[in-house]
Motif scaffolding. Sequence first.
Motif, mmCIF file in Angstrom:
data_model
loop_
_atom_site.group_PDB
_atom_site.id
_atom_site.type_symbol
_atom_site.label_atom_id
_atom_site.label_comp_id
_atom_site.label_asym_id
_atom_site.label_seq_id
_atom_site.Cartn_x
_atom_site.Cartn_y
_atom_site.Cartn_z
ATOM 1 N N ILE A 1 3.913 4.833 7.749
ATOM 2 C CA ILE A 1 2.888 5.804 8.129
ATOM 3 C C ILE A 1 3.221 7.180 7.551
ATOM 4 C CG2 ILE A 1 1.878 7.066 10.080
ATOM 5 C CD1 ILE A 1 2.185 4.456 11.722
ATOM 6 N N LYS A 2 4.483 7.573 7.639
ATOM 7 C CA LYS A 2 4.887 8.881 7.107
ATOM 8 C C LYS A 2 4.750 8.930 5.586
ATOM 9 C CE LYS A 2 8.833 8.969 9.468
ATOM 10 N NZ LYS A 2 10.135 9.461 10.015
ATOM 11 N N LYS A 3 5.011 7.812 4.934
ATOM 12 C CA LYS A 3 4.836 7.757 3.479
ATOM 13 C C LYS A 3 3.364 7.945 3.109
ATOM 14 C CE LYS A 3 4.946 3.768 1.350
ATOM 15 N NZ LYS A 3 5.444 2.516 0.703
ATOM 16 N N ILE A 4 2.482 7.234 3.807
ATOM 17 C CA ILE A 4 1.051 7.356 3.541
ATOM 18 C C ILE A 4 0.565 8.767 3.863
ATOM 19 C CG2 ILE A 4 -1.244 6.557 4.239
ATOM 20 C CD1 ILE A 4 0.346 4.593 2.462
ATOM 21 N N ASP A 5 1.093 9.339 4.920
ATOM 22 C CA ASP A 5 0.660 10.664 5.365
ATOM 23 C C ASP A 5 0.949 11.752 4.337
ATOM 24 O OD1 ASP A 5 -0.176 12.565 7.630
ATOM 25 O OD2 ASP A 5 1.844 13.276 7.159
ATOM 26 N N LYS A 6 1.946 11.573 3.508
ATOM 27 C CA LYS A 6 2.308 12.602 2.538
ATOM 28 C C LYS A 6 1.153 12.948 1.613
ATOM 29 C CE LYS A 6 7.296 11.690 2.408
ATOM 30 N NZ LYS A 6 8.435 11.199 1.583
ATOM 31 N N ASN A 7 0.305 11.964 1.305
ATOM 32 C CA ASN A 7 -0.779 12.196 0.352
ATOM 33 C C ASN A 7 -2.168 11.913 0.918
ATOM 34 O OD1 ASN A 7 0.906 12.840 -2.039
ATOM 35 N ND2 ASN A 7 1.611 10.728 -1.780
ATOM 36 N N SER A 8 -2.264 11.631 2.204
ATOM 37 C CA SER A 8 -3.577 11.326 2.784
ATOM 38 C C SER A 8 -4.416 12.587 2.946
ATOM 39 C CB SER A 8 -3.410 10.638 4.142
ATOM 40 O OG SER A 8 -2.854 11.539 5.088
ATOM 41 N N VAL A 9 -5.728 12.392 2.940
ATOM 42 C CA VAL A 9 -6.645 13.476 3.296
ATOM 43 C C VAL A 9 -6.677 13.607 4.812
ATOM 44 C CG1 VAL A 9 -9.045 14.291 3.198
ATOM 45 C CG2 VAL A 9 -8.045 13.119 1.224
ATOM 46 N N TYR A 10 -6.805 12.447 5.492
ATOM 47 C CA TYR A 10 -6.773 12.408 6.948
ATOM 48 C C TYR A 10 -5.836 11.305 7.406
ATOM 49 C CZ TYR A 10 -11.257 14.992 6.855
ATOM 50 O OH TYR A 10 -12.245 15.911 6.642
ATOM 51 N N ILE B 1 0.842 -1.201 0.000
ATOM 52 C CA ILE B 1 0.000 0.000 0.000
ATOM 53 C C ILE B 1 0.875 1.248 0.000
ATOM 54 C CG2 ILE B 1 -1.711 1.330 1.299
ATOM 55 C CD1 ILE B 1 -2.887 -1.162 0.098
ATOM 56 N N ASN B 2 0.695 2.058 -1.035
ATOM 57 C CA ASN B 2 1.484 3.286 -1.161
ATOM 58 C C ASN B 2 0.649 4.550 -1.012
ATOM 59 O OD1 ASN B 2 4.035 1.984 -1.780
ATOM 60 N ND2 ASN B 2 3.124 1.450 -3.754
ATOM 61 N N GLN B 3 -0.680 4.420 -1.053
ATOM 62 C CA GLN B 3 -1.538 5.604 -0.959
ATOM 63 C C GLN B 3 -2.853 5.253 -0.294
ATOM 64 O OE1 GLN B 3 -4.631 6.436 -2.758
ATOM 65 N NE2 GLN B 3 -4.687 8.396 -1.675
ATOM 66 N N LEU B 4 -3.289 6.106 0.618
ATOM 67 C CA LEU B 4 -4.603 5.999 1.247
ATOM 68 C C LEU B 4 -5.157 7.406 1.427
ATOM 69 C CD1 LEU B 4 -3.822 3.433 4.110
ATOM 70 C CD2 LEU B 4 -5.239 2.978 2.088
ATOM 71 N N ASP B 5 -6.470 7.527 1.297
ATOM 72 C CA ASP B 5 -7.108 8.811 1.586
ATOM 73 C C ASP B 5 -7.291 8.994 3.090
ATOM 74 O OD1 ASP B 5 -7.437 9.614 -1.150
ATOM 75 O OD2 ASP B 5 -9.008 8.094 -1.298
ATOM 76 N N ILE B 6 -7.605 7.900 3.783
ATOM 77 C CA ILE B 6 -7.730 7.931 5.243
ATOM 78 C C ILE B 6 -6.962 6.750 5.819
ATOM 79 C CG2 ILE B 6 -9.286 7.791 7.229
ATOM 80 C CD1 ILE B 6 -11.474 9.025 5.548
ATOM 81 N N LEU B 7 -6.104 7.030 6.783
ATOM 82 C CA LEU B 7 -5.401 5.979 7.527
ATOM 83 C C LEU B 7 -5.840 6.045 8.980
ATOM 84 C CD1 LEU B 7 -3.223 3.822 8.048
ATOM 85 C CD2 LEU B 7 -1.569 5.697 8.331
ATOM 86 N N ILE B 8 -6.252 4.892 9.529
ATOM 87 C CA ILE B 8 -6.642 4.783 10.930
ATOM 88 C C ILE B 8 -5.626 3.890 11.640
ATOM 89 C CG2 ILE B 8 -8.413 4.046 12.566
ATOM 90 C CD1 ILE B 8 -9.352 6.357 10.904
ATOM 91 N N ILE B 9 -5.045 4.420 12.716
ATOM 92 C CA ILE B 9 -4.100 3.654 13.534
ATOM 93 C C ILE B 9 -4.770 3.358 14.870
ATOM 94 C CG2 ILE B 9 -1.816 3.631 14.597
ATOM 95 C CD1 ILE B 9 -1.104 5.911 12.557
ATOM 96 N N PRO B 10 -5.208 2.116 15.100
ATOM 97 C CA PRO B 10 -5.889 1.793 16.351
ATOM 98 C C PRO B 10 -4.915 1.577 17.492
ATOM 99 C CG PRO B 10 -5.720 -0.162 14.997
ATOM 100 C CD PRO B 10 -5.117 0.966 14.194
ATOM 101 N N GLY B 11 -5.441 1.592 18.693
ATOM 102 C CA GLY B 11 -4.625 1.328 19.869
ATOM 103 C C GLY B 11 -4.854 -0.077 20.394
ATOM 104 N N GLY B 12 -4.254 -0.337 21.525
ATOM 105 C CA GLY B 12 -4.383 -1.645 22.153
ATOM 106 C C GLY B 12 -3.567 -1.656 23.424
ATOM 107 N N PHE B 13 -2.852 -2.731 23.638
ATOM 108 C CA PHE B 13 -2.076 -2.845 24.873
ATOM 109 C C PHE B 13 -0.597 -3.040 24.521
ATOM 110 C CE2 PHE B 13 -1.411 -5.040 29.168
ATOM 111 C CZ PHE B 13 -1.472 -3.849 29.876
ATOM 112 N N GLN B 14 -0.022 -4.158 24.843
ATOM 113 C CA GLN B 14 1.420 -4.331 24.651
ATOM 114 C C GLN B 14 1.822 -4.318 23.173
ATOM 115 O OE1 GLN B 14 2.572 -7.818 26.953
ATOM 116 N NE2 GLN B 14 2.764 -6.591 28.810
ATOM 117 N N GLY B 15 0.956 -4.807 22.305
ATOM 118 C CA GLY B 15 1.254 -4.760 20.876
ATOM 119 C C GLY B 15 1.411 -3.336 20.380
ATOM 120 N N THR B 16 0.611 -2.438 20.937
ATOM 121 C CA THR B 16 0.716 -1.024 20.561
ATOM 122 C C THR B 16 2.063 -0.458 20.980
ATOM 123 O OG1 THR B 16 -1.670 -0.811 20.915
ATOM 124 C CG2 THR B 16 -0.407 1.223 20.751
#
Length: 289
Positions: free
Chosen positions: A144-153, A116-131
Motif C-alpha cells: 500500500i505504501k509503495k502504491i501510495d508514493k505515486n497515486s493520485v488518490y 502491480i507497482n502503480q495505480l492512480d487510485i487505490l481503494i481499500i475496502p472494509g469488512g469484518f475479521q478479514g479486515t
Amino acid sequence: MGILLITVFSCNTKQDLTSISNKIQTESDIKTENIPKITEENHDVLMNTLFGKPKYSIKNIGILVYDDTNSLDVMGPRHILGQILSAKTRFIGMKPGTFITTDGVEIAVDTVIDSINQLDILIIPGGFQGTIKNVYDKKLHEWIKKIDKNSVYTASVCTGAWVLGATGLLKNKKATTHWYKAEEMLEKYGAKYINKRYVRDGKYWTSAGVTAGMDMSLAMVYEILGKNYTEGVMLDMEYDPHPPIEGGSPEKTGYVMKYMMEAMYDAGVEPLIDSLEQVKKASEDIIIL
C-alpha cells in the motif's frame, strides 16, 4: 446502461452546447429537433464542451479484494469509478483466485499485489475479521505504501481505514471510518476522527461504513470530472436514496439496537484483536532478543 448514454445529446454548434451545459437555456427552450444524433465528427466537441477536461489523468484504478470483505464496499466504488471512461479498473488480491465476501459473494481477482507497482487510485475496502487480519499484515502495508508514493488518490471504505491507518499513512490526517470503534481505532493510528460520510485530507479519502463508499466515489468523480459528469453517473444509477425509515447512523438509531449491534461486533472483533496483538508482541520480543 452507462455514462456513454449521455453522449446521445449533441448540438449544431459549440455555443449551443455551452448554453445547454451552463443551463443558460431552460429545458423548455431546448427543442429536440436541434439536438442531432452524435457522430464521429462531433463526439469530441460534445464531450469536451459538456464535461471539460479531467482535472487529473486517471488510467489505473485498483480495488483490493480479500476474504471477508464487504461486497458493497467493493462493488459500490467499482461501479461508480468504473464510469471514468479513460481508466482501467481492476480487482487486486494478495493471491490469485476468488475471495468470499461477508455475505457469501465470490469475487475473482484480475491480478495480485505482486504484479502491480502503480495505480492512480487505490481503494481499500472494509469488512469484518478479514479486515482485522489485514491490519496486522506487514506485506500488505508495504505494498500500500509503495502504491501510495505515486497515486493520485489513496482511499478506504468503512473499516478499510483501519488497514490504511495501520500503514502510518493517516498519521496527522483527518479521516472517517465505520462508526464502530471509529474514534478509538483512528486515534490509535494518529488520525483525527471526523464524523462525516466521507472525508478528504489531501490525497487521502476515507468513508464511513459500506454505503458511504458510494458517496465518496461520487465525490472523487466530481473532483476529477466535474458536476455535469457526476450528474450523468448519478442519473445512470438513479442514485436518489429514500430509505423507508430514518436510521443508518448511531445518532439516528435507537439505543437498544445500537447496543445489540455493538455487542455483536465486540464478540467477533475483540478476541481476534487480542490474539493478533499477542502474536505481534511475541514477534517483537523475539526481534529484540
